[in-house]
Design an enzyme around this catalytic site. Structure first.
Site, short mmCIF file in Angstrom:
data_model
loop_
_atom_site.label_atom_id
_atom_site.label_comp_id
_atom_site.label_asym_id
_atom_site.label_seq_id
_atom_site.Cartn_x
_atom_site.Cartn_y
_atom_site.Cartn_z
NE ARG A 21 -1.16 2.46 2.97
CZ ARG A 21 -0.59 3.54 3.50
NH1 ARG A 21 -0.44 4.62 2.76
NH2 ARG A 21 -0.16 3.53 4.74
CG ASP A 22 3.34 4.14 3.09
OD1 ASP A 22 3.40 5.05 2.25
OD2 ASP A 22 3.52 4.33 4.31
CG HIS A 214 3.84 4.18 9.29
ND1 HIS A 214 3.17 3.30 8.46
CD2 HIS A 214 4.30 5.15 8.45
CE1 HIS A 214 3.22 3.71 7.21
NE2 HIS A 214 3.90 4.84 7.18
CG HIS A 216 8.03 6.96 5.63
ND1 HIS A 216 7.84 6.62 4.31
CD2 HIS A 216 6.84 6.77 6.24
CE1 HIS A 216 6.59 6.25 4.12
NE2 HIS A 216 5.95 6.34 5.28
CB CYS A 247 2.75 10.41 1.82
SG CYS A 247 1.26 11.36 1.52
CG ASN A 256 6.82 2.66 4.66
OD1 ASN A 256 6.49 2.82 3.50
ND2 ASN A 256 6.02 2.95 5.66
N1 COA Z 1 -13.06 4.72 -3.49
C1 COA Z 1 -13.33 4.91 -4.81
N2 COA Z 1 -13.67 6.11 -5.32
C2 COA Z 1 -13.76 7.14 -4.48
C3 COA Z 1 -13.50 7.01 -3.10
C4 COA Z 1 -13.12 5.75 -2.63
N3 COA Z 1 -12.81 5.54 -1.34
N4 COA Z 1 -13.68 8.19 -2.53
C5 COA Z 1 -14.01 9.07 -3.47
N5 COA Z 1 -14.08 8.43 -4.66
C6 COA Z 1 -14.39 9.00 -5.98
C7 COA Z 1 -15.76 9.60 -6.01
O1 COA Z 1 -16.71 8.63 -6.35
C8 COA Z 1 -15.60 10.65 -7.05
O2 COA Z 1 -15.61 10.05 -8.32
P1 COA Z 1 -16.22 10.81 -9.62
O3 COA Z 1 -15.31 11.98 -9.85
O4 COA Z 1 -16.12 9.77 -10.68
O5 COA Z 1 -17.60 11.21 -9.22
C9 COA Z 1 -14.17 11.16 -6.84
O6 COA Z 1 -13.50 10.07 -6.21
C10 COA Z 1 -14.11 12.39 -5.97
O7 COA Z 1 -14.84 12.14 -4.80
P2 COA Z 1 -14.93 13.18 -3.58
O8 COA Z 1 -15.83 12.60 -2.54
O9 COA Z 1 -15.25 14.55 -4.11
O10 COA Z 1 -13.52 13.12 -2.97
P3 COA Z 1 -12.28 14.10 -3.15
O11 COA Z 1 -12.01 14.46 -4.55
O12 COA Z 1 -12.41 15.18 -2.14
O13 COA Z 1 -11.12 13.08 -2.70
C11 COA Z 1 -10.26 11.35 -1.26
C12 COA Z 1 -10.99 12.65 -1.37
C13 COA Z 1 -9.53 11.29 0.08
C14 COA Z 1 -11.25 10.22 -1.33
C15 COA Z 1 -9.27 11.18 -2.41
O14 COA Z 1 -8.47 12.33 -2.54
C16 COA Z 1 -8.34 10.02 -2.20
O15 COA Z 1 -8.75 8.87 -2.33
N6 COA Z 1 -7.06 10.30 -1.91
C17 COA Z 1 -6.06 9.30 -1.66
C18 COA Z 1 -5.36 9.61 -0.37
C19 COA Z 1 -4.25 8.68 -0.13
O16 COA Z 1 -4.37 7.48 -0.32
N7 COA Z 1 -3.10 9.21 0.29
C20 COA Z 1 -1.95 8.45 0.56
C21 COA Z 1 -2.09 7.58 1.76
S1 COA Z 1 -1.90 8.42 3.29
ZN ZN Z 2 3.80 6.02 5.44
#
Ligand code: COA
Ligand code: ZN
Length: 332
Positions: A21-22, A214, A216, A247, A256
């Site tokens: 994942r990370d 955790h 890095h 990240c 990590n």
């Molecule tokens: N799984 C699948 N799709 C998702 C989702 C999830 N958990 N959460 C949101 N979405 C989709 C929505 O359906 C939407 O899709 P569309 O554009 O086709 O309608 C789109 O993502 C935007 O959704 P929204 O609720 O407006 O979220 P956002 O744009 O504010 O994004 C997060 C918020 C956090 C969900 C998104 O930025 C994200 O997944 N980020 C990843 C963070 C991450 O993993 N960081 C590293 C680890 S720490």
């Molecule tokens: Zn991390």
């Protein structure tokens, strides 16, 4: 806690593999689903206590993990291994629960700036979203762990006060009944004395809550931080195969702490990690082909401490010459 960190004495420690994942979330190359499944299966048989298999996040935000469901459904479930996944919101939780994730790893940041950059929410909004996710998990009888990013510093804000970190822990443990907390050093800002103090403070306040650390290795302090946490009584650590990771929303982030480096060091010190190093290294050696570049793993590069090298080809001649010189009378 009265431990002697320098003498493991067979004490059991628990390694959580987060490379799938990370690690993979930061890679540009999409690792094919069947290869991800093979890697997770290898890690299961290597003896890891927990494997964070993937993340149920927006596939637009993290395309590398867009196949979360297929991976989760495809892996072998080895008894004794906990299969977890990162989940940022209710949508992610629903997807994860549907394919049998055993523990949801909910993530938010102790730093307001990093939380906004990473999750596009204020911390308060994240907390409310995670409360809904925790409720959903309880109904589905799925475990919940909270990972608190930037617990040892934020790359944009600087130091995050330990009082702030502990206040968020209190809201999750005392408020939401979370049974596990991971204090994350998202960008390698933690240093040993700080780690020791925060680990002690957490364990004194919540002795019955499962604590994971955790780290890095961004600034080379990873192993030192692990030892500082063990000294304060910690026994669970996240680490990533090959040391891959970072990240994508944290400037300058790197991998990590490397699972095989940590296992190698801890086993030499007499700790019992339950992990088979040869199996772990075997899996790690497959990574460069899959991600298209070398990994930071020093164990893959240098081998284990007692992986000996062959003698130089002319060693016998060197030895004979040296002995002949030693036997010859000194020329005055
Ligand atoms: N799984 C699948 N799709 C998702 C989702 C999830 N958990 N959460 C949101 N979405 C989709 C929505 O359906 C939407 O899709 P569309 O554009 O086709 O309608 C789109 O993502 C935007 O959704 P929204 O609720 O407006 O979220 P956002 O744009 O504010 O994004 C997060 C918020 C956090 C969900 C998104 O930025 C994200 O997944 N980020 C990843 C963070 C991450 O993993 N960081 C590293 C680890 S720490
Ligand atoms: Zn991390």
């Amino acid at each position: 806690m009265n431990t002697n960190v320098w003498n493991g004495g067979g004490r059991r420690l628990y390694l959580h593999e987060v490379g799938m994942r990370d690690g993979l979330q930061a890679e540009c190359t999409f690792v094919p689903t069947e290869e991800k499944i093979r890697l997770v299966d290898s890690l299961s048989h290597a003896g890891l206590a927990k494997i964070e298999v993937t993340a149920f996040v927006s596939p637009k935000a993290i395309p590398a993990l867009a196949d979360a469901q297929a991976v989760m459904r495809g892996i072998e479930r080895v008894p004794g291994v906990v299969y977890s996944a990162l989940v940022p919101n209710v949508k992610g939780a629903e997807r994860a629960i549907e394919c049998g994730v055993e523990e949801l790893n909910l993530v938010m940041s102790a730093s307001e700036t990093h939380n906004l950059a990473n999750l596009r929410m204020t911390r308060e909004q994240s907390f409310n979203a995670l409360r809904d996710v925790a409720r959903l998990a309880r109904e589905a009888q799925t475990g919940v762990n909270i990972s608190l990013s930037c617990s040892f510093g934020c790359p944009m804000e600087g130091d995050v006060a330990s009082a702030t970190v502990l206040a968020w822990c209190a809201r999750f443990v005392d408020g939401l009944g979370a049974t596990g907390i991971t204090l994350c050093d998202t960008t390698g800002m933690a240093y040993p004395t700080q780690v020791n103090a925060l680990t002690q403070a957490f364990r004194q306040r919540w002795p019955d809550t499962t604590l994971t650390l955790h780290f890095h290795n961004t600034r080379g302090m990873g192993l030192a931080n692990v030892l500082a946490a063990i000294d304060a009584g910690a026994e669970r650590f996240d680490a990533s195969l090959g040391g891959i990771g970072g990240c994508p929303y944290a400037p300058g982030a790197t991998g990590n702490v490397c699972t095989e480096e940590i296992v190698h060091a801890l086993e030499l010190m007499g700790y019992d990690t339950g992990v088979s190093l040869p199996r772990l290294v075997g899996a790690s050696r497959r990574l460069p082909d899959l991600i298209g570049h070398d990994t930071p793993s020093q164990i893959v590069k240098a081998g284990q401490r007692l992986d000996l090298h062959p003698l130089p080809r002319d060693f016998e001649a060197i030895r004979e010459r040296a002995h002949a010189r030693a036997a010859a009378p000194l020329a005055l």
